[in-house]
Write an enzyme that holds these catalytic residues in place. Structure first.
Site, PDB file in Angstrom:
ATOM      1  N   ARG A 143     -34.862  10.014  27.481  1.00 18.74           N
ATOM      2  CA  ARG A 143     -34.566   8.585  27.409  1.00 18.74           C
ATOM      3  C   ARG A 143     -35.771   7.766  27.897  1.00 18.74           C
ATOM      4  O   ARG A 143     -36.503   8.215  28.793  1.00 18.74           O
ATOM      5  CB  ARG A 143     -33.372   8.306  28.334  1.00 18.74           C
TER       6      ARG A 143
ATOM      7  N   THR B  25     -29.519   3.913  15.512  1.00 23.87           N
ATOM      8  CA  THR B  25     -29.962   5.112  16.200  1.00 23.87           C
ATOM      9  C   THR B  25     -29.906   6.183  15.123  1.00 23.87           C
ATOM     10  O   THR B  25     -29.552   5.891  13.988  1.00 23.87           O
ATOM     11  CB  THR B  25     -28.984   5.366  17.382  1.00 23.87           C
TER      12      THR B  25
ATOM     13  N   GLY C 183     -24.762   4.317  16.174  1.00 27.83           N
ATOM     14  CA  GLY C 183     -23.671   3.333  16.171  1.00 27.83           C
ATOM     15  C   GLY C 183     -23.476   2.601  17.477  1.00 27.83           C
ATOM     16  O   GLY C 183     -22.402   2.042  17.713  1.00 27.83           O
ATOM     17  N   GLY C 184     -24.491   2.618  18.367  1.00 22.44           N
ATOM     18  CA  GLY C 184     -24.368   1.870  19.624  1.00 22.44           C
ATOM     19  C   GLY C 184     -23.109   2.278  20.368  1.00 22.44           C
ATOM     20  O   GLY C 184     -22.806   3.471  20.504  1.00 22.44           O
TER      21      GLY C 184
HETATM   22  N1  GLY Z   1     -29.635   2.392  22.186  1.00 24.41           N
HETATM   23  C1  GLY Z   1     -28.417   2.979  21.856  1.00 24.41           C
HETATM   24  C2  GLY Z   1     -27.895   3.874  22.919  1.00 24.41           C
HETATM   25  O1  GLY Z   1     -28.658   4.378  23.707  1.00 24.41           O
HETATM   26  O2  GLY Z   1     -26.731   4.085  23.006  1.00 24.41           O
END
Ligand code: GLY
Length: 564
Positions: free
Chosen positions: A100, A373, A465-466
């Site tokens: 991340r 994503t 899909g956030g």
């Molecule tokens: N940026 C989308 C997530 O990390 O859930």
């Protein structure tokens, strides 16, 4: 007794015939004997599969697929972003890696607020301030070093060749590029490759990206985080108003984390731990719905939608309050995942009316997450499985494109809560767990997941899909397990989503039964079919009874399953 026996036999035959008919009529995805890669682009799935054909394992193929998506799917595939990967080795060993993005060293809690304490529009989403320190290159090199088997050159060469040769524009890509061109113009000082009027079947070549990837051949991960690339990138970001420095790049590190592991019926679910909320939320929801007989209720019926919605409402309320980067905050994981806690959470659920989100305590931050994503799943010929989700956050990330190096930079800083909310009923401020701090990782919803059944590998699954990622993964698993769907049917099935706030069920439009919608409304549920024409683009692989593999590649994108 005889009569009883006859009845039993007839009942047995009826049940099994029904099942046989169901299996006969199942719409199957691509089926292969030994190995498979499913991703957002055929080019990436093919490169990953070719690595497997050369004798590479799922981890080698992960490196190849991740980087091939950076070339072929610049919308979300990346080297300017980050992600998570969960794995299950053939011997049953489980693990996961967090690559991340991180907040830069000079980031601060209020960096997106004006003097009056209000959020400055677009500052955390568009342009250089929105960028988190990317993790993807470190991620793939860490995976290769620990778990890969082929030389890195063998893995990188086809990806570099693809970048030089170019990638054919699909219809969906043509539409996406057109849609975002005004943003590219707004953010970038100079014209970028995506400013051209690209049309379907055109080929876009990426020589600058190829040269950047070539640096990794000679210098490994340092080819990105130190030396020329780090220097050019830090200068570029700062010239565009950002705060990332060469030191930020040099200090970036991945984290190997224990995945979240829990049981649902006879399934073992393995998913991503914080700083992704995916595994925790998925576990909470599945534990809350486990006592209900969804199979009996039926797929997407009133009762099924209601039970899942109520569990989602409660899990998402907890998400916004408790979850963040575990290296910075204490997360009460044992409590959140305990049987006692989740049972208590569902105790106020009433069948004859919707719970109101305002009556569900914890958290007061509305989740507004971008949908863009990408996910890929791989199972190799040795039985290793990986599930990886990677992102720039928004479509094309911050929209800031470094032409010299050939890639977009993420806007992941927007996944922090820029302005933690007012104190809740307990006097504690929700969203604080996910506030910005130097070197902290922003909370994610990415839910790369692997499922075992009776101790054997069953599925690798995930989606973009956030905030809808978690609920899309949930529904796909349930579609197979509770509703006997094939992998492809499970991926194709219409999806819905509830995330506590806003207090509404989002549904893919025109795909749900009108009477079911009316009945949900009569119970007090607010239905929104307008805002999410597509919920998730799920990619998954199912291990069938004869051990062959079925791919589920989402028709909602250009997703493709390839294997042998
Ligand atoms: N940026 C989308 C997530 O990390 O859930």
């Amino acid at each position: 007794m005889k009569k009883f026996l006859a009845c039993t036999i007839i009942a047995f035959l009826l049940v099994n015939c029904k099942k046989a008919v169901k299996e006969d009529t199942q719409q199957r995805g691509v089926i292969t004997k030994s190995a498979m890669v499913v991703s957002a682009r055929e080019e990436a799935s093919k490169i990953g599969t070719d690595i497997l054909k050369k004798g590479g394992n799922a981890f080698d193929a992960m490196v190849a697929t991740e980087l091939a998506l950076a070339v072929s799917f610049p919308f979300a595939g990346n080297i300017g972003g980050g992600g998570f990967m969960v794995y299950r080795k053939a011997n049953g060993e489980l693990g996961s890696i967090d690559y991340r993005e991180k907040a830069p060293l000079s980031a601060s809690k209020d960096m997106f607020l004006d003097e009056s304490g209000n959020v400055i529009p677009n500052k955390s989403t568009l342009g250089a301030m929105a960028i988190g320190v990317p993790g993807t290159v470190a991620g793939v090199f860490a995976v290769h070093e620990k778990l890969g088997s082929l030389p890195i050159e063998t893995i990188l060469e086809p990806v570099i060749a693809l970048a030089y040769k170019g990638v054919v524009v699909t219809k969906k890509q043509e539409e996406r590029i057109q849609y975002y061109q005004s943003y590219f113009n707004k953010v970038n000082k100079d014209s970028i490759v995506f400013n051209k009027p690209w049309k379907e079947n055109d080929t876009i070549k990426y020589p600058a990206l190829a040269r950047t990837l070539e640096r990794l051949l000679t210098h490994g991960k340092d080819g990105f985080y130190k030396g020329e690339v780090a220097r050019v990138l830090a200068k570029f970001i700062q010239e565009n108003g950002g705060i990332i420095t060469e030191e930020d790049f040099a200090k970036y590190e991945v984290k190997w984390r224990n995945p979240i592991v829990f049981e649902y019926d006879d399934l073992k679910i393995i998913s991503m731990a914080p700083p992704s909320s995916g595994g925790v939320c998925l576990a909470q929801i599945m534990k809350m719905i486990e006592p209900f007989d969804l199979h009996e209720f039926g797929h997407n019926t009133l009762k099924t939608i209601q039970v899942i919605t109520e569990a989602e409402r409660r899990a998402y309320a907890d998400r916004s309050y408790y979850l963040g980067d575990p290296d910075f905050i204490k997360i009460p994981l044992d409590t959140l995942l305990s049987h006692t806690y989740v049972t208590k959470r569902m105790r106020d659920f009433e069948e004859n009316k919707a719970t109101r989100s305002s009556d569900v305590s914890h958290g007061n931050i509305q989740i507004i997450e971008s949908d863009e994503t990408t996910h890929y799943s791989i199972i190799d010929q040795f039985g290793n499985a990986i599930s990886a989700t990677t992102t720039l956050n928004g479509a094309y990330g911050s929209k800031l494109y470094c032409s010299e190096l050939g890639f977009f930079l993420n806007n992941e800083m927007d996944d922090f809560s820029s302005k933690p909310g007012v104190p809740n009923m307990f006097g504690v401020t929700g969203g604080e767990a996910n506030s910005i701090a130097p070197e902290k990782r922003m909370l994610s919803s990415m839910t790369p997941t692997i499922v075992e059944k009776n101790g054997k590998l069953l599925m690798s699954v995930g989606t973009p899909g956030g905030s809808t990622i978690i609920t899309s993964v949930l529904q796909t698993i349930l579609n197979v397990h509770e509703f006997n769907m094939s992998m492809q049917e499970a991926v194709n099935a219409p999806r819905f989503h509830h995330q506590w706030l806003p207090d509404e069920i989002r549904m893919e439009p025109n795909l749900f039964n009108a009477t079911t919608i009316k009945n949900l409304q009569n119970l007090g549920y607010s239905i929104n079919e307008k805002d999410s024409p597509v919920i998730g683009k799920v990619d998954g692989i199912l291990v069938l009874k004869d051990k062959s593999l079925e791919g589920g590649a989402d028709y909602r994108g250009d997703d493709t399953a390839v294997g042998f």
